[in-house]
Design an enzyme around this catalytic site. Sequence first.
Site, PDB file in Angstrom:
ATOM      1  CG  ASN A  56       8.038   4.755  -5.121  1.00 18.44           C
ATOM      2  OD1 ASN A  56       7.570   5.095  -6.211  1.00 18.44           O
ATOM      3  ND2 ASN A  56       8.665   3.575  -4.962  1.00 18.44           N
TER       4      ASN A  56
ATOM      5  CG  ASN B 146      -7.460   1.227 -15.505  1.00 19.45           C
ATOM      6  OD1 ASN B 146      -7.966   1.091 -16.615  1.00 19.45           O
ATOM      7  ND2 ASN B 146      -6.316   0.682 -15.165  1.00 19.45           N
TER       8      ASN B 146
ATOM      9  N   GLY C   6      27.387  10.283  -4.496  1.00 18.15           N
ATOM     10  CA  GLY C   6      26.329  10.590  -3.543  1.00 18.15           C
ATOM     11  C   GLY C   6      26.394   9.714  -2.307  1.00 18.15           C
TER      12      GLY C   6
ATOM     13  CB  SER D  40      14.724  -2.053  -4.007  1.00 19.34           C
ATOM     14  OG  SER D  40      13.371  -2.467  -4.059  1.00 19.34           O
TER      15      SER D  40
ATOM     16  CE1 TYR E 239      -1.477   0.840  -7.821  1.00 15.57           C
ATOM     17  CE2 TYR E 239      -2.668   2.273  -9.325  1.00 15.57           C
ATOM     18  CZ  TYR E 239      -1.480   1.849  -8.767  1.00 15.57           C
ATOM     19  OH  TYR E 239      -0.294   2.441  -9.140  1.00 15.57           O
TER      20      TYR E 239
HETATM   21  P1  NDP Z   1       7.575  -1.714  -8.816  1.00 16.10           P
HETATM   22  O1  NDP Z   1       6.689  -2.914  -8.632  1.00 16.10           O
HETATM   23  O2  NDP Z   1       8.535  -1.663  -9.937  1.00 16.10           O
HETATM   24  O3  NDP Z   1       8.398  -1.462  -7.449  1.00 16.10           O
HETATM   25  C1  NDP Z   1       7.700  -1.429  -6.240  1.00 16.10           C
HETATM   26  C2  NDP Z   1       8.637  -1.027  -5.150  1.00 16.10           C
HETATM   27  O4  NDP Z   1       7.880  -0.947  -3.935  1.00 16.10           O
HETATM   28  C3  NDP Z   1       9.748  -2.032  -4.903  1.00 16.10           C
HETATM   29  O5  NDP Z   1      10.900  -1.335  -4.500  1.00 16.10           O
HETATM   30  C4  NDP Z   1       9.208  -2.864  -3.740  1.00 16.10           C
HETATM   31  O6  NDP Z   1      10.223  -3.426  -2.918  1.00 16.10           O
HETATM   32  C5  NDP Z   1       8.466  -1.805  -2.958  1.00 16.10           C
HETATM   33  N1  NDP Z   1       7.434  -2.338  -2.087  1.00 16.10           N
HETATM   34  C6  NDP Z   1       6.268  -2.940  -2.418  1.00 16.10           C
HETATM   35  N2  NDP Z   1       5.591  -3.289  -1.318  1.00 16.10           N
HETATM   36  C7  NDP Z   1       6.351  -2.893  -0.260  1.00 16.10           C
HETATM   37  C8  NDP Z   1       6.217  -2.973   1.136  1.00 16.10           C
HETATM   38  N3  NDP Z   1       5.150  -3.560   1.701  1.00 16.10           N
HETATM   39  N4  NDP Z   1       7.209  -2.474   1.926  1.00 16.10           N
HETATM   40  C9  NDP Z   1       8.303  -1.883   1.380  1.00 16.10           C
HETATM   41  N5  NDP Z   1       8.485  -1.773   0.047  1.00 16.10           N
HETATM   42  C10 NDP Z   1       7.528  -2.283  -0.751  1.00 16.10           C
HETATM   43  O7  NDP Z   1       6.569  -0.481  -8.825  1.00 16.10           O
HETATM   44  P2  NDP Z   1       6.646   0.907  -9.610  1.00 16.10           P
HETATM   45  O8  NDP Z   1       8.004   1.464  -9.564  1.00 16.10           O
HETATM   46  O9  NDP Z   1       5.964   0.743 -10.915  1.00 16.10           O
HETATM   47  O10 NDP Z   1       5.659   1.787  -8.694  1.00 16.10           O
HETATM   48  C11 NDP Z   1       6.129   2.682  -7.713  1.00 16.10           C
HETATM   49  C12 NDP Z   1       4.949   3.526  -7.259  1.00 16.10           C
HETATM   50  O11 NDP Z   1       4.421   4.224  -8.377  1.00 16.10           O
HETATM   51  C13 NDP Z   1       3.800   2.728  -6.670  1.00 16.10           C
HETATM   52  O12 NDP Z   1       3.218   3.445  -5.611  1.00 16.10           O
HETATM   53  C14 NDP Z   1       2.838   2.619  -7.831  1.00 16.10           C
HETATM   54  O13 NDP Z   1       1.516   2.427  -7.397  1.00 16.10           O
HETATM   55  C15 NDP Z   1       3.041   3.970  -8.479  1.00 16.10           C
HETATM   56  N6  NDP Z   1       2.628   4.049  -9.863  1.00 16.10           N
HETATM   57  C16 NDP Z   1       3.223   3.263 -10.835  1.00 16.10           C
HETATM   58  C17 NDP Z   1       2.811   3.368 -12.149  1.00 16.10           C
HETATM   59  C18 NDP Z   1       3.419   2.568 -13.257  1.00 16.10           C
HETATM   60  O14 NDP Z   1       2.919   2.665 -14.379  1.00 16.10           O
HETATM   61  N7  NDP Z   1       4.464   1.796 -13.016  1.00 16.10           N
HETATM   62  C19 NDP Z   1       1.736   4.282 -12.532  1.00 16.10           C
HETATM   63  C20 NDP Z   1       1.188   5.048 -11.451  1.00 16.10           C
HETATM   64  C21 NDP Z   1       1.632   4.922 -10.177  1.00 16.10           C
HETATM   65  P3  NDP Z   1      10.727  -4.966  -3.141  1.00 16.10           P
HETATM   66  O15 NDP Z   1      11.314  -5.004  -4.511  1.00 16.10           O
HETATM   67  O16 NDP Z   1      11.741  -5.177  -2.072  1.00 16.10           O
HETATM   68  O17 NDP Z   1       9.500  -5.808  -3.024  1.00 16.10           O
END
Ligand code: NDP
Length: 248
Positions: free
Chosen positions: A95, A154, A59, A18, A160
Site C-alpha cells: 500500500n 490524469n 486484535g 500508519s 504516478y
Molecule cells: P497517505 O499519504 O495518506 O499515506 C501514505 C502511507 O504510505 C503512509 O503510511 C506513509 O508512511 C507510507 N509511505 C510512504 N512512503 C513510504 C516509504 N518509502 N516507506 C514506507 N512507507 C511509506 O496515502 P493514501 O492512504 O492516500 O495512499 C495509500 C495508497 O493508495 C498509495 O499507494 C496511493 O498511491 C494509493 N491511492 C490513493 C488514492 C487516494 O485518493 N488517496 C487513490 C488511488 C490510489 P509515513 O506516514 O510514515 O510517511
Amino acid sequence: MSEASWPPAGCALVTGGSRGIGAAIAKQLAADGWAVGVNYRSESAAAEAVVAEIEAAGGRAFAIAADVTDPAAPASTFEAVEQHFGVPVLALVNNAGISRDNLSPSLTDDEWNAVIDTNLTAAFRFTRQALKAMMRARTGRIVNIASVVGLRANAGQSNYGAAKAGLIQFTRTAAIEVARRGVTINAVAPGWIETDMTADVNKDLLDAVPARRAGTPAEVAACVGFLVSQQASYVTGAVLTVDGGLGA
Ligand code: NDP
C-alpha cells in the site's frame, strides 16, 4: 482447493499502514482475524496509534519502521514481523505510495524516480520476498494498491500513472506465475479517496465522479479484506476498481 481454516497459520503485513488507506486496511485485516504488521516510514506515533486501536478492539498488531525503497527493507521487515508473531507472512498488502505531481515537460528525474521506486519497485521487492513462504505454504494473498490513474490518464501524474500501470501489469503477470501454488495476487485501483494524499486536490474535480463524492479509506479496506479472504480463493490477477464509477 479451499483452505481448511482461515486465516491460515500466518500473519499479515501492510506497507504504509500508519495513515490513510493503509491504516484502514490494517484495521480491516485485524478485524478479520489476522495478526498485522503495520509498516511505516517516519510517523511512529501514527503507526503506534493504529496498533493501539487494533489492540483495543481485541486484535493483534505490531508497528515496524522501514523505508520500503530500501533494497534491504523486505528481508528485515519480514524477519521482524515473523519473529514477533512467530508465523510467516501469508498476507501482504503493498500500500505504501507517494505522489510527486508535475507536467511531463517539467517533471524532474527525482520526481520520476521517487514515485517509481516507492510505488512500483518496492512492491515488486516485497512481493518477491513474500512469495518464498507463501509458495512453501501453498497459500497466500497479495494485494497491490494501484490507482484508477494506472488505468486512465490524469494530467500531471505521468510518473504516478506509469508506476501504477506497471504495478497492475506486474500483479497480473506474477499472479499467473504462482496461481497453481494457491497464492493469489490482485490489485485494487482506488479513485479519489479522502486521505492526506488528496487533501489539496481541488474539490470541483468531484463533479467528474459519478457517485459525486470521494471514497473513504474504509471502503477501500473492505475490498482488500474480500481479496484477502478465503472466499476470494479463485480471484487472481484481477484489478478491482473502487472509484465511485470514475473509471467506468
Ligand atoms: P497517505 O499519504 O495518506 O499515506 C501514505 C502511507 O504510505 C503512509 O503510511 C506513509 O508512511 C507510507 N509511505 C510512504 N512512503 C513510504 C516509504 N518509502 N516507506 C514506507 N512507507 C511509506 O496515502 P493514501 O492512504 O492516500 O495512499 C495509500 C495508497 O493508495 C498509495 O499507494 C496511493 O498511491 C494509493 N491511492 C490513493 C488514492 C487516494 O485518493 N488517496 C487513490 C488511488 C490510489 P509515513 O506516514 O510514515 O510517511
